[in-house]
Design a protein around this motif. Structure first.
Motif, mmCIF file in Angstrom:
data_model
loop_
_atom_site.group_PDB
_atom_site.id
_atom_site.type_symbol
_atom_site.label_atom_id
_atom_site.label_comp_id
_atom_site.label_asym_id
_atom_site.label_seq_id
_atom_site.Cartn_x
_atom_site.Cartn_y
_atom_site.Cartn_z
ATOM 1 N N GLY B 26 12.461 16.725 0.555
ATOM 2 C CA GLY B 26 11.137 17.026 -0.006
ATOM 3 C C GLY B 26 10.039 16.377 0.811
ATOM 4 N N PRO B 27 8.806 16.297 0.249
ATOM 5 C CA PRO B 27 7.695 15.743 1.021
ATOM 6 C C PRO B 27 7.948 14.270 1.384
ATOM 7 C CG PRO B 27 6.948 16.607 -1.114
ATOM 8 C CD PRO B 27 8.441 16.664 -1.113
ATOM 9 N N VAL B 28 7.436 13.860 2.548
ATOM 10 C CA VAL B 28 7.600 12.478 3.005
ATOM 11 C C VAL B 28 6.863 11.540 2.046
ATOM 12 C CG1 VAL B 28 7.070 10.872 4.881
ATOM 13 C CG2 VAL B 28 7.809 13.202 5.404
ATOM 14 N N VAL B 29 7.557 10.490 1.637
ATOM 15 C CA VAL B 29 6.943 9.508 0.725
ATOM 16 C C VAL B 29 5.874 8.715 1.489
ATOM 17 C CG1 VAL B 29 7.381 7.462 -0.684
ATOM 18 C CG2 VAL B 29 9.072 9.309 -0.584
ATOM 19 N N VAL B 30 4.676 8.651 0.935
ATOM 20 C CA VAL B 30 3.604 7.884 1.561
ATOM 21 C C VAL B 30 3.402 6.590 0.780
ATOM 22 C CG1 VAL B 30 1.134 7.837 2.077
ATOM 23 C CG2 VAL B 30 2.458 9.923 2.481
ATOM 24 N N VAL B 31 3.534 5.463 1.470
ATOM 25 C CA VAL B 31 3.299 4.177 0.815
ATOM 26 C C VAL B 31 1.914 3.708 1.235
ATOM 27 C CG1 VAL B 31 4.150 1.837 0.470
ATOM 28 C CG2 VAL B 31 5.760 3.697 0.949
ATOM 29 N N ASP B 32 0.914 4.031 0.406
ATOM 30 C CA ASP B 32 -0.445 3.670 0.831
ATOM 31 C C ASP B 32 -0.848 2.313 0.276
ATOM 32 O OD1 ASP B 32 -0.744 4.481 -1.762
ATOM 33 O OD2 ASP B 32 -1.859 6.292 -1.287
ATOM 34 N N GLU B 33 -1.870 1.751 0.913
ATOM 35 C CA GLU B 33 -2.379 0.450 0.491
ATOM 36 C C GLU B 33 -3.768 0.728 -0.063
ATOM 37 O OE1 GLU B 33 -1.665 -2.314 3.935
ATOM 38 O OE2 GLU B 33 -0.551 -0.563 4.609
ATOM 39 N N THR B 34 -3.907 0.691 -1.380
ATOM 40 C CA THR B 34 -5.127 1.210 -2.006
ATOM 41 C C THR B 34 -6.355 0.354 -1.686
ATOM 42 O OG1 THR B 34 -4.440 0.043 -3.965
ATOM 43 C CG2 THR B 34 -4.034 2.418 -3.929
ATOM 44 N N SER B 35 -7.492 1.050 -1.603
ATOM 45 C CA SER B 35 -8.757 0.373 -1.315
ATOM 46 C C SER B 35 -9.595 0.273 -2.583
ATOM 47 C CB SER B 35 -9.516 1.183 -0.273
ATOM 48 O OG SER B 35 -10.853 0.747 -0.215
ATOM 49 N N PRO B 36 -10.205 -0.882 -2.799
ATOM 50 C CA PRO B 36 -11.091 -1.006 -3.968
ATOM 51 C C PRO B 36 -12.350 -0.143 -3.819
ATOM 52 C CG PRO B 36 -10.677 -3.153 -2.936
ATOM 53 C CD PRO B 36 -10.148 -2.104 -2.018
ATOM 54 N N GLY B 37 -12.738 0.205 -2.602
ATOM 55 C CA GLY B 37 -13.938 1.028 -2.413
ATOM 56 C C GLY B 37 -14.314 1.106 -0.952
ATOM 57 N N GLU B 38 -15.243 1.988 -0.634
ATOM 58 C CA GLU B 38 -15.623 2.194 0.778
ATOM 59 C C GLU B 38 -16.203 0.938 1.418
ATOM 60 O OE1 GLU B 38 -18.081 5.683 1.503
ATOM 61 O OE2 GLU B 38 -16.758 6.829 0.171
ATOM 62 N N ALA B 39 -17.042 0.237 0.659
ATOM 63 C CA ALA B 39 -17.690 -0.966 1.220
ATOM 64 C C ALA B 39 -16.627 -2.014 1.570
ATOM 65 C CB ALA B 39 -18.688 -1.530 0.230
ATOM 66 N N GLU B 40 -15.632 -2.169 0.675
ATOM 67 C CA GLU B 40 -14.577 -3.153 0.917
ATOM 68 C C GLU B 40 -13.725 -2.750 2.122
ATOM 69 O OE1 GLU B 40 -15.434 -1.964 -1.994
ATOM 70 O OE2 GLU B 40 -15.577 -3.598 -3.459
ATOM 71 N N THR B 41 -13.474 -1.444 2.255
ATOM 72 C CA THR B 41 -12.700 -0.964 3.410
ATOM 73 C C THR B 41 -13.420 -1.321 4.710
ATOM 74 O OG1 THR B 41 -11.575 0.822 2.249
ATOM 75 C CG2 THR B 41 -11.930 1.138 4.598
#
Lengths: 489, 218
Positions: B26-41
């Motif tokens: 099936g689809p490749v599992v994506v392990v993302d690292e979530t961002s609190p918001g654009e400014a923090e990124t």
């Protein structure tokens, strides 16, 4: 281990034929105090860095699973993905070659180099070209292969062998490197400056100047690849210094030797790999430079691109249902840096370009367990399990080591060890025999007294790295009978 | 049998126990690292780029030209090469402080070796790793252009910065027009091969200046 149809084994190269067994080689390495000091410093430094950056990723365990699954998908359907990779490489203008073994791969590379009428190539650090001993094959044909990674340069100029996957000159310190540069650089190109000190920045500067003339004039570059993406035909090389970028973009012709296990199914699989590899390998969030190229890019980089897909024992490993997981290895070297055995012996003792825990399982699978060194490698471990915990693609190295030990024992038939085990089983199966044996041991204990027993005839290999506990002068049963019982005999 | 057919036959024999087909996962599992918001990124991006000992200059859209000129003069660059598609106002700013060569004026490796610096745009930035990705379009030039000179001044817009590696990989997937070569850069060239002591610059640029362009109201 259970198998389906195994391909042929890898031929052990002449360099490693007749290598001493691991315990013999390790004993010599253990006596080298300077090397042990260098190794301890290096492995502990990388280990600490790795732990810090891995802790930054809360989903690390999920990432390891994703990495293992990407490699397993590729390995279990390898025939399909290899054909897809070949098709996408070819449609992007690359020429694909297939090599059954080291000899065939070297011949293919040599033919391409000869057709360019050059007498030198520049090389990106690559484990697979070390495995097939490409440099030696090229030198034998009168073509100089210049290693351009700083550590590989140190090893090459020192007429030495690499002892670590990531930092091959880990066993050398700065003053040794200064001596090598002063003595050797001038014999193959721009000499080191006379006032060279052992400051790492000065040593790196000397390497920069020495190599730059080679980069700028080279017509042919040779590399391996960290990943080969089947659906897009993209090859990936990760590095730090920029020597890789130099070799991959400045020459007119690029030849990449790629083990068939380097395939990953899709572009999306690059995500977990690039999240896992730098953090596991150098303890960095990302390595300074990564180059990705897809065949030929008109007007940018080499305009003639060759890819040599190499088996060399890999299909043999793939046929083993338990052992095939070793092919997931992405050569990050995290297992080396946490291994208490590697830390003390260094890489040379493993008798292969793949040292440490992964080498201890990969080499006997690639080459079989006929030679003395390959027979000894599954025992080159304390089975502490640190390597499994560190592995970013979850290769269960301790499980493989135990399986391989079983294989070696079966193949050996009756040995001193198996005879000892059989004798022990005979004694333990009958209380009378046991009591007799304990009496004999107590007698031996009174004879030996408080002296430390350092070796037992016939059990040399096991006992020469361990001191036996002092033998008791009576068994528990004898003590019980003396102290508490009258009729317990 | 050819080597190709023999290897493929070996590999298929070795996996004859497998009863699934490719892509059954099936689809490749994506392990993302979530961002609190654009400014923090964006903050994280600037922090991680600087952590690699690259220099980060944060400006508004009108400040780019001055930042480029400032970086070149700060590092004493007398000659600079620029890709053909570079923003003309950045090129003009560079001309104020150094002799500027177009990519086609420094065609040989040796000619480029004499150049002090290069100025480029970029394709994608990755916050969690402090990485800049070049896809070598005309505003970034061929791969070797950013490799041989010792100083690289690189301009990246805030909207080019994504949070994590999976997001950047998704953005860079080759489209129907074909794959572009990619160079991922995380700080200046570095080595730790001598006693694990980090030394900046062995072969690539030893100085990396990242000009981060934030929108006027951001």
């Amino acid at each position: 281990m259970s198998t389906t149809t195994p391909g042929p084994l890898q031929q052990t190269s002449a360099t490693f034929v007749g290598m001493p067994t691991f315990p013999q080689a390790a004993r010599a390495a253990l006596a080298n105090t300077q090397q042990r000091k260098n190794l301890r410093h290096a492995t502990h430094t990388i280990r600490g860095k790795r732990e810090r950056v891995v802790a930054e990723v809360p989903e690390w365990e999920a990432l390891r699973v994703a990495g293992a699954e990407a490699k397993d998908e590729a390995l279990t359907h390898l025939g399909d993905y290899l054909e897809q990779l070949e098709a996408s490489l070819t449609s992007n203008g690359a020429t694909v070659h297939w090599a059954r073994d080291a000899q065939e791969a070297n011949r293919i590379v040599l033919d391409i180099v000869r057709s360019k009428e050059v007498d030198e190539v520049v090389k990106v650090k690559s484990m697979v070209t070390q495995e097939i001993e490409l440099n030696e094959a090229l030198e034998a044909a009168g073509i100089h292969a210049w290693e351009t990674d700083l550590a590989e340069l140190i090893v090459q100029l020192g007429h030495d062998r690499p002892s670590h996957i990531l930092v091959p000159a880990i066993h050398r310190n700065r003053s040794e490197i200064r001596e090598i540069f002063l003595r050797e650089m001038g014999t193959v190109g721009r000499p080191a400056p006379d006032d060279l000190t052992d400051d790492p920045a000065r040593l790196a500067e000397a390497a920069r100047l020495h190599l730059r003339e080679k980069f700028l004039r080279a017509k042919v570059g040779v590399s391996g690849a960290n990943f080969a993406v089947a659906d897009t035909g993209t090859l990936v090389v990760v590095e730090s210094e920029g020597n890789g970028r130099m070799c991959l973009t400045l020459p007119e012709t690029l030849i990449s030797v790629v083990g068939i296990e380097k395939v990953i199914p899709s572009w999306e699989d690059l995500a977990p790999m690039l999240q896992l590899l730098p953090r596991s390998s150098t303890g960095e969030r990302m390595n300074p430079y990564t180059t990705m190229w897809t065949g030929v890019h008109e007007g940018d980089g080499p305009q003639e691109v060759h890819v040599v897909l190499l088996d060399n024992g890999r299909s043999h490993v793939l046929a083993d249902r338990v052992g095939r997981q070793a092919l997931r290895c992405i050569r990050c070297s995290a297992c080396l840096n946490v291994c208490p055995v590697y830390e003390r012996t260094g890489g040379h003792a493993y008798g292969s370009v793949y040292p440490g825990p992964i080498g201890a399982v990969l080499n006997p699978q690639l080459r079989g367990t006929a030679s003395t060194i390959d027979k000894s490698l599954p025992y080159a471990s304390s089975l502490c399990g640190a390597c499994f915990d560190a592995c970013p693609v979850r290769i269960n190295i301790p499980e493989l080591l135990v399986e391989l030990r079983g294989q070696v024992v079966e193949q050996e038939g009756r040995t001193a060890e198996s005879a000892a085990m059989r004798a022990a089983a005979w004694v333990l199966s009958d209380p009378k025999r046991l009591a007799g044996a304990q009496k004999a041991a107590a007698t031996a204990g009174r004879v030996v007294g408080t002296r430390t027993v350092r070796s037992v005839p016939g059990l040399g290999a096991w006992t020469n790295a361990r001191d036996l506990p002092t033998l008791p002068t009576e068994s528990f049963r004898q003590w019980w009978a003396r102290e508490r019982g009258e009729d317990d005999r | 049998m050819s080597a190709r057919d023999e290897i493929l036959a070996r590999v298929r024999g070795a996996t004859s126990d497998i009863d699934t087909t490719p892509d059954d996962r099936g689809p490749v599992v994506v392990v993302d690292e979530t961002s609190p918001g654009e400014a923090e990124t964006l903050e994280l991006f600037a922090e991680n780029v600087a952590d690699y000992r690259a220099q980060v200059v944060r400006v508004g859209p009108s400040g780019v030209a001055a930042a480029v000129a400032g970086a070149l003069s700060d590092h004493g660059c007398r000659t600079v090469v620029v890709p053909s598609g570079l923003d003309p106002s950045w090129r003009a700013a560079a001309e104020g402080v150094a002799r500027v060569l177009s990519d086609d004026e420094a065609t040989t490796h040796l000619a480029r070796d004499d150049v002090d610096a290069v100025v480029t745009a970029s394709a994608v930035g990755v916050a969690t790793t402090g990485t800049i990705v070049l896809d070598h379009r005309p505003d970034q030039g061929r791969r070797e252009l950013t490799l041989v000179p010792d100083t690289h001044v690189c301009v990246i817009r805030a909207d080019q910065v994504v949070h994590d590696v999976p997001e950047s990989v998704a953005r860079l997937r080759p489209g129907p027009e074909g794959a572009r070569p990619l160079t991922w850069i995380s700080g200046p060239s570095a080595t730790s091969d001598i006693e694990l002591e980090r030394v900046e610059g062995v072969h690539g640029p030893r100085t990396l200046v990242v000009v981060l362009v934030e929108s006027a109201n951001g």
